[in-house]
Design a protein around this motif. Sequence first.
Motif, PDB file in Angstrom:
ATOM      1  N   PHE A 277       0.874  -1.188   0.000  1.00 39.17           N
ATOM      2  CA  PHE A 277       0.000   0.000   0.000  1.00 39.17           C
ATOM      3  C   PHE A 277       0.906   1.232   0.000  1.00 39.17           C
ATOM      4  CE2 PHE A 277      -2.942   2.859   2.620  1.00 39.17           C
ATOM      5  CZ  PHE A 277      -3.734   3.185   1.532  1.00 39.17           C
ATOM      6  N   GLU A 280       0.887   5.641   4.163  1.00 39.25           N
ATOM      7  CA  GLU A 280       0.839   5.273   5.573  1.00 39.25           C
ATOM      8  C   GLU A 280      -0.644   5.210   5.945  1.00 39.25           C
ATOM      9  OE1 GLU A 280       2.283   4.263   9.106  1.00 39.25           O
ATOM     10  OE2 GLU A 280       3.543   4.655   7.341  1.00 39.25           O
ATOM     11  N   GLY A 312     -13.441   9.981   0.473  1.00 41.74           N
ATOM     12  CA  GLY A 312     -12.013  10.073   0.216  1.00 41.74           C
ATOM     13  C   GLY A 312     -11.120   9.666   1.379  1.00 41.74           C
ATOM     14  N   GLY A 314     -10.342   6.673   2.203  1.00 44.65           N
ATOM     15  CA  GLY A 314      -9.587   5.442   1.929  1.00 44.65           C
ATOM     16  C   GLY A 314     -10.292   4.147   2.285  1.00 44.65           C
ATOM     17  N   PRO A 462      -6.766  10.993   5.541  1.00 40.71           N
ATOM     18  CA  PRO A 462      -5.350  10.756   5.265  1.00 40.71           C
ATOM     19  C   PRO A 462      -4.568  12.045   5.497  1.00 40.71           C
ATOM     20  CG  PRO A 462      -6.711   9.935   3.463  1.00 40.71           C
ATOM     21  CD  PRO A 462      -7.603  10.706   4.382  1.00 40.71           C
ATOM     22  N   ARG A 465      -4.520  15.876   3.750  1.00 40.80           N
ATOM     23  CA  ARG A 465      -5.823  16.204   3.187  1.00 40.80           C
ATOM     24  C   ARG A 465      -6.244  17.576   3.710  1.00 40.80           C
ATOM     25  NH1 ARG A 465      -8.780  12.010   1.073  1.00 40.80           N
ATOM     26  NH2 ARG A 465      -6.887  11.330   0.106  1.00 40.80           N
ATOM     27  N   ASP A 558     -12.651   9.428  -8.203  1.00 40.11           N
ATOM     28  CA  ASP A 558     -11.410   9.837  -7.544  1.00 40.11           C
ATOM     29  C   ASP A 558     -10.431  10.354  -8.596  1.00 40.11           C
ATOM     30  OD1 ASP A 558      -9.708   9.950  -5.261  1.00 40.11           O
ATOM     31  OD2 ASP A 558      -8.680   8.162  -5.969  1.00 40.11           O
TER      32      ASP A 558
HETATM   33  N1  LIG Z   1      -3.766   6.538   4.157  1.00 40.17           N
HETATM   34  C1  LIG Z   1      -3.815   7.243   3.032  1.00 40.17           C
HETATM   35  N2  LIG Z   1      -2.984   8.291   2.817  1.00 40.17           N
HETATM   36  C2  LIG Z   1      -3.030   9.020   1.687  1.00 40.17           C
HETATM   37  N3  LIG Z   1      -3.896   8.772   0.673  1.00 40.17           N
HETATM   38  C3  LIG Z   1      -4.731   7.740   0.821  1.00 40.17           C
HETATM   39  C4  LIG Z   1      -4.752   6.927   2.002  1.00 40.17           C
HETATM   40  N4  LIG Z   1      -5.709   5.980   1.849  1.00 40.17           N
HETATM   41  C5  LIG Z   1      -6.259   6.197   0.660  1.00 40.17           C
HETATM   42  N5  LIG Z   1      -5.690   7.227   0.032  1.00 40.17           N
HETATM   43  C6  LIG Z   1      -6.012   7.787  -1.283  1.00 40.17           C
HETATM   44  O1  LIG Z   1      -7.122   8.647  -1.111  1.00 40.17           O
HETATM   45  C7  LIG Z   1      -7.965   8.618  -2.246  1.00 40.17           C
HETATM   46  C8  LIG Z   1      -9.365   8.295  -1.803  1.00 40.17           C
HETATM   47  O2  LIG Z   1      -9.425   6.990  -1.310  1.00 40.17           O
HETATM   48  P1  LIG Z   1     -10.672   6.045  -1.616  1.00 40.17           P
HETATM   49  O3  LIG Z   1     -11.064   6.148  -3.035  1.00 40.17           O
HETATM   50  O4  LIG Z   1     -10.408   4.723  -1.038  1.00 40.17           O
HETATM   51  O5  LIG Z   1     -11.732   6.823  -0.763  1.00 40.17           O
HETATM   52  P2  LIG Z   1     -13.175   6.388  -0.359  1.00 40.17           P
HETATM   53  O6  LIG Z   1     -13.212   6.355   1.114  1.00 40.17           O
HETATM   54  O7  LIG Z   1     -13.550   5.159  -1.089  1.00 40.17           O
HETATM   55  O8  LIG Z   1     -13.995   7.629  -0.833  1.00 40.17           O
HETATM   56  P3  LIG Z   1     -15.422   7.756  -1.545  1.00 40.17           P
HETATM   57  O9  LIG Z   1     -16.428   7.589  -0.487  1.00 40.17           O
HETATM   58  O10 LIG Z   1     -15.395   9.092  -2.087  1.00 40.17           O
HETATM   59  O11 LIG Z   1     -15.465   6.676  -2.559  1.00 40.17           O
HETATM   60  C9  LIG Z   1      -7.394   7.559  -3.165  1.00 40.17           C
HETATM   61  O12 LIG Z   1      -6.678   8.189  -4.185  1.00 40.17           O
HETATM   62  C10 LIG Z   1      -6.494   6.750  -2.271  1.00 40.17           C
HETATM   63  O13 LIG Z   1      -5.420   6.178  -2.960  1.00 40.17           O
END
Ligand SMILES: Nc1ncnc2c1ncn2[C@@H]1O[C@H](COP(=O)(O)OP(=O)(O)OP(=O)(O)O)[C@@H](O)[C@H]1O
Length: 834
Positions: A277, A280, A312, A314, A462, A465, A558
């Motif tokens: 992954f 972090e 967003g 993750g 994350p 953000r 995304d």
């Molecule tokens: N721990 C992290 N640190 C930084 N970026 C992250 C982290 N986890 C996920 N991301 C990135 O953040 C973005 C959003 O993640 P993800 O698509 O999983 O969100 P989501 O919770 O599914 O949001 P949504 O509800 O909008 O679908 C992605 O580009 C992902 O790679």
Amino acid sequence: MAAPPARAPPAPAPASHPHPLLLLRLRPPARIIFPPARRRARLAAVAAATATAAAASVAPDDISQLNYRLRAIVRRRDAAASSSSSSSSPPVDPAQAEAYLRMIRDQQRLGLSQLRGGTGGGGGAGGEGDGDGDEEGETRRKGVAAGSSLGHRVDPRELEPGEYVVHKKVGVGKFACISAEDGVDYVFIQYADAMAKLAVDQAARMLYRYNLPHEKKRPRNLSKLNDPSTWEKRRLKGKLAVQKMVVNLMELYLQRMRQSRPPYPKPVALDEFAAEFPYEPTPDQCQAFIDVEKDLTERETPMDRLICGDVGFGKTEVAMRAIFIVVSAGYQAMVLAPTVILAKQHYDVMTERFANYPGIKVAIFSGAQSKEEKDELITKIKDGDLHIIVGTHALLTERMAYNNLGLLVVDEEQKFGVQQKEKIASYKASIDVLTLSATPIPRTLYLALTGFRDASLMSTPPPERVAVKTYVSAFSKERALSAIKFELQRGGQVFYVVPRIKAIDDVLQFLKNSLPDVPIAVAHGKKMSRNIQLAMEKFANREVKILVCTHIIESGIDIANANTMIVQFAELFGLAQLYQLRGRVGRSGREGFAYLFYTDKSLLSRVATDRLGAIEEHSELGQGFHVAEKDMGIRGFGSLFGDQQSGDVANVGIDLFFDMLFDSLSKVDQFCLVPVPYKDVQLDINISPHLSSEYISYLENPVELLNEAAKAAEKDLWTLIQFTEDLRRRYGKEPRDMELLLKKLYVRRMAADLGISRIYPSGKMIFMKTNMNKKVFRLMTEAMTSETHRNSLLFVGKEIKAELLVSLPDTLLLNWLFHCLADCYAVIPALVRY
Ligand SMILES: Nc1ncnc2c1ncn2[C@@H]1O[C@H](COP(=O)(O)OP(=O)(O)OP(=O)(O)O)[C@@H](O)[C@H]1O
């Protein structure tokens, strides 16, 4: 019951070892004549014909009515729990039930403390009620985060004149004002008959809000200050409704635990997969990974977990870890997304994430594909050649057959239609299900909140953000253009969202005229899905700078480089929708901007104004839950609870209702009823029915039959029901004496299940010694359908007392008991009988 031999003569009852029931109940016939086979056949035919005619013309007898009623209840329960169809409801294993109750409590603690802003709310749901459990825990009001609208604290100084409040002892009143008398501030509350005056700090302790924030529901009537009895009744009614709700929820929950599957082995490569992954993980992500891993590799019941995290934050990575575990064990995973665009995005993300594992094949399946493509995919899925299948609701088609489906991941379940949701629910009975949601639908939120659904809440963004800057204003072309230009100048891209397809052409025209050199694409639902895909692809690879679209992009899209969103006619979107839309920007380290333009302020409805105000107010990160709460407020608590419950909520107001709910949940184990062993039930009624010689000789093997009856009763009520039904199928409706004998068995069986160890009459009174507690008794009597039975029952000490109008002869007494216990048994949910 064994099938009768076709023509063999019936065996006579062994004289040396008569059955104890026979000893008591058989009147010795003058001469037993066993009919020859032909006569028996004729007799049986006559009996069957009589039974059929009776069934057609006569009202069903007591026993068949009870059997029917109980079967119907079980059918309804099974349907409600969407579990696999079963004709009986086996009792729950107490040890298992205890383990699950523990889990519920842990879940409540976790969920509530997060919902309440991390303060723990005085130990989650486990508030401290006062000793006898009749009063809700006052102390629970302490420690509730002020930020959460589900907190119960009322600051009297923040009340507005006309706002409805609830005082637990007095009832519903209307806040009038705060006024000082002799240097002390008093809160004045208008009741139906008088004005009440309360010191401010006392009011802060005693008052609840009647409505959710933003809700303007009027109570049916104000309580009377000088007549607390009406309020007391209303409050009790609300409390009982809450208890019933809790019991029903528990029942659904326990239904689920009846399903089982062996835990998945922890994949050897899981750590390696995790290490790949690129970020972090946030602390909440870590917790969600642990939760999911435990569900899959430690539990024996299929997972049904909600990952509730803000837009967003993750969630996708959590789903991918679950998929990795399941797929590594040789099972398939299906990922359901609400739109083609999102399915495609998930497909891309997953293909990349699993690229180092060539043995894991990812595919996409959607309505946008040709029939040939789909047919080929279906064959591969069936043959087990594909392991992760991402798609839209097209995946739910009947044609789809999996080779070895183990996991279903549902993204934004609330976006699916009713039938699709039903299909999804049906999967829950047999496979593991992980649901991802950014703004949980009220019911889901509520289930998670009360601990009846496993949920992992992700409230930490994350790192790096930044909150999206949100501006709400009347539409102005200049403002929209300057926002777009700003974004384009910093090399970014723009979403331009309108609620209706009709509006797209105008917007397109305006943009093309104003920004002639900027590549613009359009995406909306009515266009061919391939076109949407193409537009999205061009937008994702930055060929297109502005995407004009409907809310089709609201879920999960995304695109890191798109960080400005213009929403025109924002007043026409729902709150959750606006929140989701805004979540499309600011998903990387770059600051995002959302411009929510309404058309004309003077035309805005109150609801629309509230919505726009709420979205602007909640612009910090991680506000998804608060938005969901606000959404409930705006839509009213009818959307949170069903129709029936919203009446109960209306009785006491939302905060007191929640308070009662948490209190009731914290005492959930008090709603259990421990049955007593059948053999220990003492029935002091002197009835020894004598079976007529004719009936005895008509029965195939009377001794064995009566033995079977006794054994069936000893086993459980369902076996007894089965026995009677079989008996009647074979021999027709039994004569009255046999009916009495059966009723006696039913009475003892039901008594055992109700925790009653002895039943004895005394004059007009019937006493039933029981280990049932008062709460269960109250719940039971409240739900009983027969008013006569309900009104005759009293709970005193360790006994249920029934007062009859006159002292009844034994046969009638047995009948009365049969009906009364049947009514009690039928209304006690299966859950509390363990
Ligand atoms: N721990 C992290 N640190 C930084 N970026 C992250 C982290 N986890 C996920 N991301 C990135 O953040 C973005 C959003 O993640 P993800 O698509 O999983 O969100 P989501 O919770 O599914 O949001 P949504 O509800 O909008 O679908 C992605 O580009 C992902 O790679």
